[in-house]
Write a protein that holds these residues in place. Structure first.
Motif, PDB file in Angstrom:
ATOM      1  N   LYS A 196       0.869  -1.180   0.000  1.00 60.08           N
ATOM      2  CA  LYS A 196       0.000   0.000   0.000  1.00 60.08           C
ATOM      3  C   LYS A 196       0.899   1.221   0.000  1.00 60.08           C
ATOM      4  CE  LYS A 196      -3.856  -2.170   2.394  1.00 60.08           C
ATOM      5  NZ  LYS A 196      -4.700  -2.184   3.611  1.00 60.08           N
ATOM      6  N   PHE A 246       2.411  -1.733   7.917  1.00 65.59           N
ATOM      7  CA  PHE A 246       2.904  -3.064   7.553  1.00 65.59           C
ATOM      8  C   PHE A 246       3.715  -2.994   6.262  1.00 65.59           C
ATOM      9  CE2 PHE A 246      -1.068  -3.692   9.911  1.00 65.59           C
ATOM     10  CZ  PHE A 246      -0.609  -4.469  10.957  1.00 65.59           C
ATOM     11  N   THR A 286      -3.782 -10.706   2.731  1.00 61.35           N
ATOM     12  CA  THR A 286      -3.419  -9.362   3.198  1.00 61.35           C
ATOM     13  C   THR A 286      -2.287  -8.757   2.368  1.00 61.35           C
ATOM     14  OG1 THR A 286      -1.952 -10.356   4.830  1.00 61.35           O
ATOM     15  CG2 THR A 286      -4.172  -9.803   5.567  1.00 61.35           C
ATOM     16  N   GLY A 311       5.920 -14.133   1.886  1.00 66.28           N
ATOM     17  CA  GLY A 311       4.997 -13.871   2.982  1.00 66.28           C
ATOM     18  C   GLY A 311       4.588 -12.422   3.047  1.00 66.28           C
ATOM     19  N   ASP A 322       4.575 -10.054   8.726  1.00 71.13           N
ATOM     20  CA  ASP A 322       5.044 -10.838   9.883  1.00 71.13           C
ATOM     21  C   ASP A 322       6.172 -11.786   9.501  1.00 71.13           C
ATOM     22  OD1 ASP A 322       3.065  -9.776  11.555  1.00 71.13           O
ATOM     23  OD2 ASP A 322       1.619 -11.250  10.845  1.00 71.13           O
ATOM     24  N   ILE A 323       5.947 -12.531   8.403  1.00 70.54           N
ATOM     25  CA  ILE A 323       6.933 -13.531   7.984  1.00 70.54           C
ATOM     26  C   ILE A 323       8.204 -12.833   7.517  1.00 70.54           C
ATOM     27  CG2 ILE A 323       7.444 -15.273   6.220  1.00 70.54           C
ATOM     28  CD1 ILE A 323       4.561 -16.226   6.431  1.00 70.54           C
TER      29      ILE A 323
END
Lengths: 82, 132
Positions: free
Chosen positions: B24, B34, B72, B84, B87-88
């Protein structure tokens, strides 16, 4: 609006025997962090592990659940599933 | 642009760019924490990557998630494979696995670093210009 408790219950129902903790990271009922320990993750890649958790919520991730951050572990901490 | 054309654009960008980030916003102006952390990890590693902003058209995200099976954003692909989301990628960054996968040295991490690293980004891949 989903609650952390509701998310925890749903993951536990979908993955019997898993140890689950869920936090509402902003308090707003749409950003969550889930930590899941389950023997079902054994032998799976991280991608596959996280997908198992995402799949519990389907389209709600990205919808009502704006963000779901995930940490997965197997009960034996030796391997990381790769 | 039809949904099928968007889908094949996404598919091609994953195949043609060894390190491909869907996010994004842009690496220069991330529009979500994120996405910012994920592109930030790539910036710190100094690896060259292509990035596509999914925000200009909701169909980009829809087609991407159908293609990858991952719900996501962000999504990082290396050598055509989904690595990923945030998080990954951050777990792998911290453990050194990401540097290893990308074939770069793990940098010394300095929490006090004053300036964020600048992205080493390929020229924008320009889906926006073709949406109408």
């Amino acid at each position: 609006m989903p609650s952390a408790e509701e998310l925890r219950t749903r993951i536990e129902q979908a993955m019997p025997g898993a140890q689950v903790s869920v936090q509402d990271t902003t308090g707003g009922g749409d950003h969550f962090r889930a930590e899941v320990v389950s023997d079902r993750f054994e032998g799976l890649t991280r991608i596959q592990q996280h997908k198992l958790v995402y799949d519990v919520f389907g389209d709600e991730v990205g919808g009502a659940i704006h963000a779901l951050s995930i940490k997965t572990e197997t009960p034996t901490p030796a391997g990381d599933g790769r | 642009m039809t949904n099928d054309e968007i889908r094949s654009f996404i598919d091609n960008s994953i195949k043609e760019n060894r390190v491909m980030l869907f996010m994004k916003g842009t690496p220069q102006q991330p529009a979500c924490g994120f996405s910012m952390r994920t592109s930030g990890a790539l910036n710190v590693l100094g690896v060259k990557y292509a990035a596509l902003d999914i925000l200009p058209d909701p169909r980009i995200r829809q087609e991407l998630s159908e293609l990858s099976g991952w719900p996501t954003i962000p999504q990082l692909f290396v050598d055509g494979e989904l690595v990923g989301g945030c998080d990954i990628v951050m777990e792998m960054f911290e453990s050194g696995e990401l540097a290893n996968l990308l074939g770069v040295e793990q940098p010394e991490l300095d929490e006090e670093r004053a300036e964020p690293e600048q992205p080493v980004q390929q020229a924008p891949i320009g889906l926006e210009n073709r949406l109408n």
